[in-house]
Design an enzyme around this catalytic site. Structure first.
Site, PDB file in Angstrom:
ATOM      1  N   ASP A 140       0.874  -1.185   0.000  1.00  0.00           N
ATOM      2  CA  ASP A 140       0.000   0.000   0.000  1.00  0.00           C
ATOM      3  C   ASP A 140       0.901   1.222   0.000  1.00  0.00           C
ATOM      4  O   ASP A 140       2.132   1.101  -0.062  1.00  0.00           O
ATOM      5  CB  ASP A 140      -0.945  -0.021   1.216  1.00  0.00           C
ATOM      6  CG  ASP A 140      -2.310   0.563   0.878  1.00  0.00           C
ATOM      7  OD1 ASP A 140      -2.343   1.729   0.439  1.00  0.00           O
ATOM      8  OD2 ASP A 140      -3.328  -0.130   1.032  1.00  0.00           O
ATOM      9  N   HIS A 204      -2.928   3.323  -4.650  1.00  0.00           N
ATOM     10  CA  HIS A 204      -2.267   2.963  -3.387  1.00  0.00           C
ATOM     11  C   HIS A 204      -0.822   2.547  -3.662  1.00  0.00           C
ATOM     12  O   HIS A 204      -0.340   1.540  -3.140  1.00  0.00           O
ATOM     13  CB  HIS A 204      -3.042   1.853  -2.671  1.00  0.00           C
ATOM     14  CG  HIS A 204      -4.329   2.349  -2.076  1.00  0.00           C
ATOM     15  ND1 HIS A 204      -4.373   3.184  -0.981  1.00  0.00           N
ATOM     16  CD2 HIS A 204      -5.626   2.139  -2.437  1.00  0.00           C
ATOM     17  CE1 HIS A 204      -5.638   3.464  -0.686  1.00  0.00           C
ATOM     18  NE2 HIS A 204      -6.417   2.861  -1.557  1.00  0.00           N
ATOM     19  N   GLU A 268      -9.966   2.825  -5.047  1.00  0.00           N
ATOM     20  CA  GLU A 268      -9.633   4.225  -4.774  1.00  0.00           C
ATOM     21  C   GLU A 268      -8.531   4.787  -5.682  1.00  0.00           C
ATOM     22  O   GLU A 268      -7.577   5.395  -5.206  1.00  0.00           O
ATOM     23  CB  GLU A 268      -9.230   4.363  -3.298  1.00  0.00           C
ATOM     24  CG  GLU A 268     -10.369   3.951  -2.366  1.00  0.00           C
ATOM     25  CD  GLU A 268      -9.989   3.945  -0.886  1.00  0.00           C
ATOM     26  OE1 GLU A 268     -10.837   4.334  -0.078  1.00  0.00           O
ATOM     27  OE2 GLU A 268      -8.868   3.538  -0.548  1.00  0.00           O
TER      28      GLU A 268
HETATM   29  C1  ACM Z   1     -10.828  -0.402   0.759  1.00  0.00           C
HETATM   30  O1  ACM Z   1     -11.307  -0.411   1.886  1.00  0.00           O
HETATM   31  N1  ACM Z   1     -10.230   0.678   0.274  1.00  0.00           N
HETATM   32  C2  ACM Z   1     -10.911  -1.589  -0.087  1.00  0.00           C
END
Ligand code: ACM
Ligand code: ZN
Length: 476
Positions: A140, A204, A268
């Site tokens: 991440d 991410h 995201e």
């Molecule tokens: C997430 O909670 N961004 C998958």
């Protein structure tokens, strides 16, 4: 008959609740832990039958996994009923099998770097609840934890971040060695748990970009993030070199993880860098796409195919369903529904297999247990009470017309932005994981929150005896 009723009162507080328990007359007692005779029987693969009579305990199953499941139920009974050297159990016949094949738990090892010892201990307790999938979020913005031989900077740079809360003088760091990953996989296998790695792409990605700045749209500078949130810098969709890196990452995953599943993230992703980037604009032109957002589906379908060529099936967060007009999401891709249930409903209506982890139904274990300033956990999104976690059902009312075999099951997720010690993680996990475990194992008609709450009193003592830190406040 009187005796049977007494036994029902002395009910075996098993979590998740078995498909069927019939109490019979009398009690089994033994000084010291009893030996259990095992018997082969023609049952479904994960099913088991446990017959507790006055003189003996017999466990029946047709597979190592079935025997293991039965042993975990027995382990629960021994943990709570073995007192002063004596075990006393009401006689009963238990017939048990799972409702869903996917019974998962996700751990975020990027935001907080959990030790291998912690993970093994946790896997052992997951198994006690018949959880059979350990989804390991390994990358991440805040840290890359997977060693990739041909891209060594991913761990040399990407696994280290400055800890600004400590005046920038201290680093938070760590990655798992190949040997450690193999240890986790092998320990999980011994507990009949499959480890599913997640590499979150193409967003991410701050840790990747800090390691290889050429893979971003602007070229940097980038850093492994110490803040938490959603960041604009993602992998450059116009640069073919990102696929060279991803090929190597997938090769590494194939070597280290025997599971058929790989989670590719996909959540995201921000598109504004793609909008401003000449390489991404060139890609849009070449692919005849109107908007940068379509580049995500271009990347996703490529990754799904790259995995398919390696004999692996891709799973992604529900955003992988978005903007697929030109690049359709390949049918084999599995959708993990997290933004409520709608992603799962839509994906299954389109024929995709689905795993439910809706944040709206108590599957997000980083959220507070209750609304109280003294409680740890995310504060902006609502709470995940134990009651809410118990309400999670992988098959929602909106799915009534779809083929239910598309719903593989469900899971809960521990995001770790606010975790800075394993003991805090345990507090966030228990007892909500127990509630989720019942949601994915127990037949729907057997589920009852008041009954669960009564069994939980005994069950939490078992978790105490295993040294698990637990939330003890109101369940609703
Ligand atoms: C997430 O909670 N961004 C998958
Ligand atoms: Zn770009």
């Amino acid at each position: 008959m009187e005796n049977c009723r007494d036994n029902e009162k002395a009910a075996l507080s098993i979590i998740p609740k078995p498909a069927s328990i019939k109490y019979t007359q009398g009690f089994f007692t033994s000084e010291g832990l009893p030996s259990v005779r095992k018997k082969e029987a023609s049952l479904l693969e994960e099913a088991y039958k446990l017959v507790i009579s006055k003189d003996e305990i017999v466990l029946e199953a047709s597979s190592p996994c079935g025997f293991f499941n039965g042993e975990q139920t027995l382990r629960q009974l021994f943990l709570s009923e073995f007192k002063n050297g004596i075990i006393k159990l009401p006689c009963a016949e238990i017939n048990d099998y799972p409702r869903f094949s996917w019974r998962g738990f996700m751990l975020d090892s990027s935001r907080y770097f959990y030790s291998v010892a912690f993970i093994k201990r946790l896997i052992d307790v997951l198994a006690l609840h018949h959880i059979n999938r350990f989804h390991w979020h390994l990358t991440d913005d805040q840290g890359w934890r997977l060693p990739v031989k041909k891209f060594p900077l991913l761990t040399e740079i990407g696994s280290r971040r400055i800890n600004n809360r400590l005046q920038g003088q201290v680093y938070s760091e760590g990655f798992y060695t190949e040997d450690e990953i193999r240890q986790v996989v092998s320990y999980a296998q011994s507990c009949h748990i499959e480890v599913i790695p997640e590499v979150d792409l193409p967003g991410h990605a701050s840790a990747i970009l800090a390691s290889y700045p050429g893979l971003g749209c602007t070229g940097g500078p980038y850093r492994v993030e110490d803040r938490f949130g959603i960041f604009e810098d993602v992998l450059c969709a116009g640069n073919d070199k990102i696929f060279e890196l991803i090929e190597e990452v997938f090769n590494t995953l194939s070597e280290l993880f025997p599971s058929q599943w790989v989670h590719i993230g996909g959540d995201e992703v921000m598109f504004n860098r793609w909008q401003a980037c000449p390489k991404c604009q060139r890609r849009l032109l070449e692919l005849n796409l109107e908007k940068p957002k379509y580049l995500q589906s271009f990347i996703t379908q490529k990754l799904v195919k790259m995995l398919w060529q390696r004999g692996k099936t891709a799973i992604g967060w529900d955003e992988i369903l978005n903007d697929c007009e030109k690049y359709r999401l390949p049918k084999e891709a599995v959708v993990m529904s997290w933004q409520g249930e709608k992603g799962g409903v839509r994906a299954s209506s389109l024929g995709h297999r689905v795993i439910m982890a809706p944040n709206s139904s108590g599957c997000y274990l980083d959220w507070k247990h209750m609304q109280d300033p003294e409680e740890p956990g995310q504060n902006y999104s609502g709470v995940s009470s134990v009651y809410k976690s118990y309400s999670m059902d992988p098959i929602t009312p909106e799915m009534k017309d779809i083929d239910s075999s598309l719903i593989l099951g469900g899971q809960c997720n521990l995001w770790s932005e606010l975790i800075y010690a394993g003991k805090i993680a345990e507090y966030m996990i228990f007892p909500r994981l127990c509630a989720i475990a019942e949601g994915v194992w127990t037949p729907r008609e057997n589920r009852d929150f008041d009954d669960f709450s009564r069994r939980l009193v005994t069950h939490q003592k078992r978790l105490d005896s295993l040294g698990m830190n637990q939330y003890r406040g109101p369940l609703r």
